[in-house]
Design a protein around this motif. Structure first.
Motif, PDB file in Angstrom:
ATOM      1  N   GLN A   1       3.266   7.511  -9.060  1.00 15.45           N
ATOM      2  CA  GLN A   1       3.803   6.451  -7.910  1.00 15.45           C
ATOM      3  C   GLN A   1       2.694   5.544  -7.680  1.00 15.45           C
ATOM      4  O   GLN A   1       2.877   4.532  -6.698  1.00 15.45           O
ATOM      5  CB  GLN A   1       4.214   7.182  -6.684  1.00 15.45           C
ATOM      6  CG  GLN A   1       5.414   8.161  -6.970  1.00 15.45           C
ATOM      7  CD  GLN A   1       5.571   9.135  -5.855  1.00 15.45           C
ATOM      8  OE1 GLN A   1       5.007  10.096  -5.914  1.00 15.45           O
ATOM      9  NE2 GLN A   1       6.504   8.822  -4.934  1.00 15.45           N
ATOM     10  N   PHE A   2       1.586   5.518  -7.910  1.00  9.91           N
ATOM     11  CA  PHE A   2       0.395   4.493  -7.829  1.00  9.91           C
ATOM     12  C   PHE A   2      -0.703   4.860  -8.781  1.00  9.91           C
ATOM     13  O   PHE A   2      -0.597   5.916  -9.530  1.00  9.91           O
ATOM     14  CB  PHE A   2      -0.390   4.638  -6.491  1.00  9.91           C
ATOM     15  CG  PHE A   2      -0.970   5.869  -6.113  1.00  9.91           C
ATOM     16  CD1 PHE A   2      -2.121   6.147  -6.539  1.00  9.91           C
ATOM     17  CD2 PHE A   2      -0.332   7.165  -5.562  1.00  9.91           C
ATOM     18  CE1 PHE A   2      -2.907   7.282  -6.137  1.00  9.91           C
ATOM     19  CE2 PHE A   2      -0.995   7.969  -5.163  1.00  9.91           C
ATOM     20  CZ  PHE A   2      -2.156   8.216  -5.289  1.00  9.91           C
ATOM     21  N   LEU A   3      -1.550   3.711  -9.048  1.00 12.93           N
ATOM     22  CA  LEU A   3      -2.467   4.066 -10.272  1.00 12.93           C
ATOM     23  C   LEU A   3      -3.917   3.691  -9.677  1.00 12.93           C
ATOM     24  O   LEU A   3      -4.077   2.954  -8.722  1.00 12.93           O
ATOM     25  CB  LEU A   3      -2.061   2.877 -11.406  1.00 12.93           C
ATOM     26  CG  LEU A   3      -0.700   3.247 -11.793  1.00 12.93           C
ATOM     27  CD1 LEU A   3      -0.477   1.904 -12.766  1.00 12.93           C
ATOM     28  CD2 LEU A   3      -0.689   4.680 -12.657  1.00 12.93           C
ATOM     29  N   VAL A   4      -4.862   4.176 -10.217  1.00  8.15           N
ATOM     30  CA  VAL A   4      -6.282   3.979  -9.702  1.00  8.15           C
ATOM     31  C   VAL A   4      -7.259   3.867 -10.873  1.00  8.15           C
ATOM     32  O   VAL A   4      -7.139   4.522 -12.040  1.00  8.15           O
ATOM     33  CB  VAL A   4      -6.865   5.254  -8.931  1.00  8.15           C
ATOM     34  CG1 VAL A   4      -8.225   4.970  -8.109  1.00  8.15           C
ATOM     35  CG2 VAL A   4      -6.030   5.540  -7.795  1.00  8.15           C
TER      36      VAL A   4
ATOM     37  N   LEU B   1       0.882  -1.248   0.020  1.00  7.05           N
ATOM     38  CA  LEU B   1      -0.030  -0.190   0.137  1.00  7.05           C
ATOM     39  C   LEU B   1       1.082   1.099  -0.003  1.00  7.05           C
ATOM     40  O   LEU B   1       1.917   1.337   0.631  1.00  7.05           O
ATOM     41  CB  LEU B   1      -1.001   0.171   1.203  1.00  7.05           C
ATOM     42  CG  LEU B   1      -2.161   0.958   1.284  1.00  7.05           C
ATOM     43  CD1 LEU B   1      -3.194   0.009   0.319  1.00  7.05           C
ATOM     44  CD2 LEU B   1      -2.715   0.838   2.736  1.00  7.05           C
ATOM     45  N   THR B   2       0.407   2.201  -0.605  1.00  6.82           N
ATOM     46  CA  THR B   2       1.091   3.485  -0.768  1.00  6.82           C
ATOM     47  C   THR B   2       1.382   4.046   0.689  1.00  6.82           C
ATOM     48  O   THR B   2       0.360   4.245   1.344  1.00  6.82           O
ATOM     49  CB  THR B   2       0.584   4.631  -1.584  1.00  6.82           C
ATOM     50  OG1 THR B   2       0.302   3.966  -2.786  1.00  6.82           O
ATOM     51  CG2 THR B   2       1.165   5.825  -1.746  1.00  6.82           C
ATOM     52  N   PRO B   3       2.661   4.468   1.092  1.00  5.70           N
ATOM     53  CA  PRO B   3       2.715   4.611   2.614  1.00  5.70           C
ATOM     54  C   PRO B   3       1.914   5.941   2.737  1.00  5.70           C
ATOM     55  O   PRO B   3       1.218   5.738   3.771  1.00  5.70           O
ATOM     56  CB  PRO B   3       4.303   4.947   2.641  1.00  5.70           C
ATOM     57  CG  PRO B   3       4.814   4.052   1.392  1.00  5.70           C
ATOM     58  CD  PRO B   3       3.759   4.021   0.667  1.00  5.70           C
ATOM     59  N   GLN B   4       1.960   6.937   2.287  1.00  7.22           N
ATOM     60  CA  GLN B   4       0.950   8.058   2.354  1.00  7.22           C
ATOM     61  C   GLN B   4      -0.210   7.788   2.619  1.00  7.22           C
ATOM     62  O   GLN B   4      -1.301   8.390   3.410  1.00  7.22           O
ATOM     63  CB  GLN B   4       1.432   9.109   1.406  1.00  7.22           C
ATOM     64  CG  GLN B   4       2.557   9.561   1.481  1.00  7.22           C
ATOM     65  CD  GLN B   4       3.699   9.036   0.768  1.00  7.22           C
ATOM     66  OE1 GLN B   4       3.533   7.827   0.036  1.00  7.22           O
ATOM     67  NE2 GLN B   4       4.811   9.527   0.428  1.00  7.22           N
ATOM     68  N   LEU B   5      -0.921   6.785   1.797  1.00 11.45           N
ATOM     69  CA  LEU B   5      -2.118   6.404   1.973  1.00 11.45           C
ATOM     70  C   LEU B   5      -2.500   5.605   3.304  1.00 11.45           C
ATOM     71  O   LEU B   5      -3.430   5.686   4.250  1.00 11.45           O
ATOM     72  CB  LEU B   5      -2.802   5.645   0.837  1.00 11.45           C
ATOM     73  CG  LEU B   5      -4.075   5.119   0.713  1.00 11.45           C
ATOM     74  CD1 LEU B   5      -5.062   6.420   0.874  1.00 11.45           C
ATOM     75  CD2 LEU B   5      -4.308   4.341  -0.452  1.00 11.45           C
TER      76      LEU B   5
ATOM     77  N   THR C   1       7.684  14.533  -0.108  1.00 14.51           N
ATOM     78  CA  THR C   1       6.685  14.509   0.884  1.00 14.51           C
ATOM     79  C   THR C   1       5.320  14.212   0.597  1.00 14.51           C
ATOM     80  O   THR C   1       4.507  14.097   1.397  1.00 14.51           O
ATOM     81  CB  THR C   1       6.568  16.301   1.306  1.00 14.51           C
ATOM     82  OG1 THR C   1       6.071  16.972   0.123  1.00 14.51           O
ATOM     83  CG2 THR C   1       7.594  16.807   1.772  1.00 14.51           C
ATOM     84  N   ALA C   2       5.116  13.712  -0.681  1.00 14.22           N
ATOM     85  CA  ALA C   2       3.763  13.411  -0.924  1.00 14.22           C
ATOM     86  C   ALA C   2       3.887  12.161  -1.947  1.00 14.22           C
ATOM     87  O   ALA C   2       5.031  11.955  -2.736  1.00 14.22           O
ATOM     88  CB  ALA C   2       3.080  14.351  -1.778  1.00 14.22           C
ATOM     89  N   ALA C   3       2.909  11.330  -2.198  1.00 16.20           N
ATOM     90  CA  ALA C   3       2.733  10.279  -3.245  1.00 16.20           C
ATOM     91  C   ALA C   3       1.639  10.771  -4.375  1.00 16.20           C
ATOM     92  O   ALA C   3       0.783  11.166  -3.873  1.00 16.20           O
ATOM     93  CB  ALA C   3       2.337   9.021  -2.597  1.00 16.20           C
ATOM     94  N   VAL C   4       2.060  10.911  -5.409  1.00 21.15           N
ATOM     95  CA  VAL C   4       1.364  11.282  -6.525  1.00 21.15           C
ATOM     96  C   VAL C   4       1.082  10.252  -7.429  1.00 21.15           C
ATOM     97  O   VAL C   4       2.061   9.686  -8.214  1.00 21.15           O
ATOM     98  CB  VAL C   4       2.163  12.421  -7.336  1.00 21.15           C
ATOM     99  CG1 VAL C   4       1.198  13.277  -8.250  1.00 21.15           C
ATOM    100  CG2 VAL C   4       2.366  13.627  -6.328  1.00 21.15           C
TER     101      VAL C   4
END
Length: 224
Positions: A89-92, A7-11, A66-69
């Motif tokens: 860095q992730f896909l939806v 899972l994306t760490p920021q999420l 600082t962010a995941a985009v």
């Protein structure tokens, strides 16, 4: 064997994904900065937005670590390739295309495909999804999410679609790993990128949302 990306760490840390969707991407970098200032650091830029990939690349450059985009509305392998090339860095996605999910997993990129039924949720998970986007969440509300979680407790769900700010904690309490929020959070801030008051208000809403979901997120982490 395909390895499932984490899972994306920021999420995982915040329990919130901000969905940046607009007629065009001109105002999105300013919106992204305002959200990150407020602590919302998992940012989805939808490919239905004109200029989305350029905006995604710019936001990544400006916000750095600082962010995941990520990119949203990734429907095809071509969408996947373009998004990853732009720095996603992730896909939806709003749906489940197993081949696309597997391709993302092979690249080590977390994918959150959209599903509604137990069959769709399980298919997305088998294909290598990092988590499954329950979409549209508002159609069945937290009760539907809770019912899905009962037989499929090992599959993390992200509630997206019609999630209002005052409902976010309810979805987490029902078992969601996170929520995705778009227009209720942005409230048109993307259309007034030069308006400091609108951006300050957005930062305030981001902080308030995180405060709202934090207790439910902490309570739910133990069994996810």
């Amino acid at each position: 064997m395909t390895l499932r990306p984490a899972l994306t760490p920021q999420l995982a840390d915040t329990g919130v994904m901000a969905i940046l969707r607009s007629a065009d991407a001109t105002g999105l970098p300013a919106v992204a900065r305002a959200l990150a200032t407020g602590g919302v650091t998992c940012l989805e830029v939808t490919l239905t937005t004109a200029g989305a990939l350029d905006a995604l690349a710019r936001i990544r450059e400006e916000l750095g670590a600082t962010a995941a985009v990520g990119a949203g509305t990734v429907l095809t392998r071509a969408d996947l390739r373009d998004a990853v090339a732009a720095g996603a860095q992730f896909l939806v996605a709003p749906n489940v295309e197993p081949d696309v999910v597997r391709a993302a997993a092979d690249l080590g990129v977390p994918f959150y495909p959209g599903a509604w039924t137990p069959t769709e949720v399980a298919a997305a998970w088998r294909a290598g999804a990092a988590a499954v986007k329950l979409f549209p969440a508002s159609t069945g509300g937290p009760a539907h999410l809770r019912q899905l979680r009962a037989p499929l407790p090992e599959i993390p769900l992200v509630a997206v679609g019609g999630v209002d700010l005052d409902q976010a904690a309810e979805y987490l309490a029902a078992g969601a790993r996170a929520v995705g929020v778009g227009s209720p959070l942005l409230r048109g801030a993307d259309r007034t990128p030069g308006d400091p008051a609108a951006l300050d208000a957005l930062t305030g809403r981001a902080r308030a949302l995180l405060e709202t979901v934090r207790p439910a997120l902490r309570a739910g982490k133990g069994d996810l």
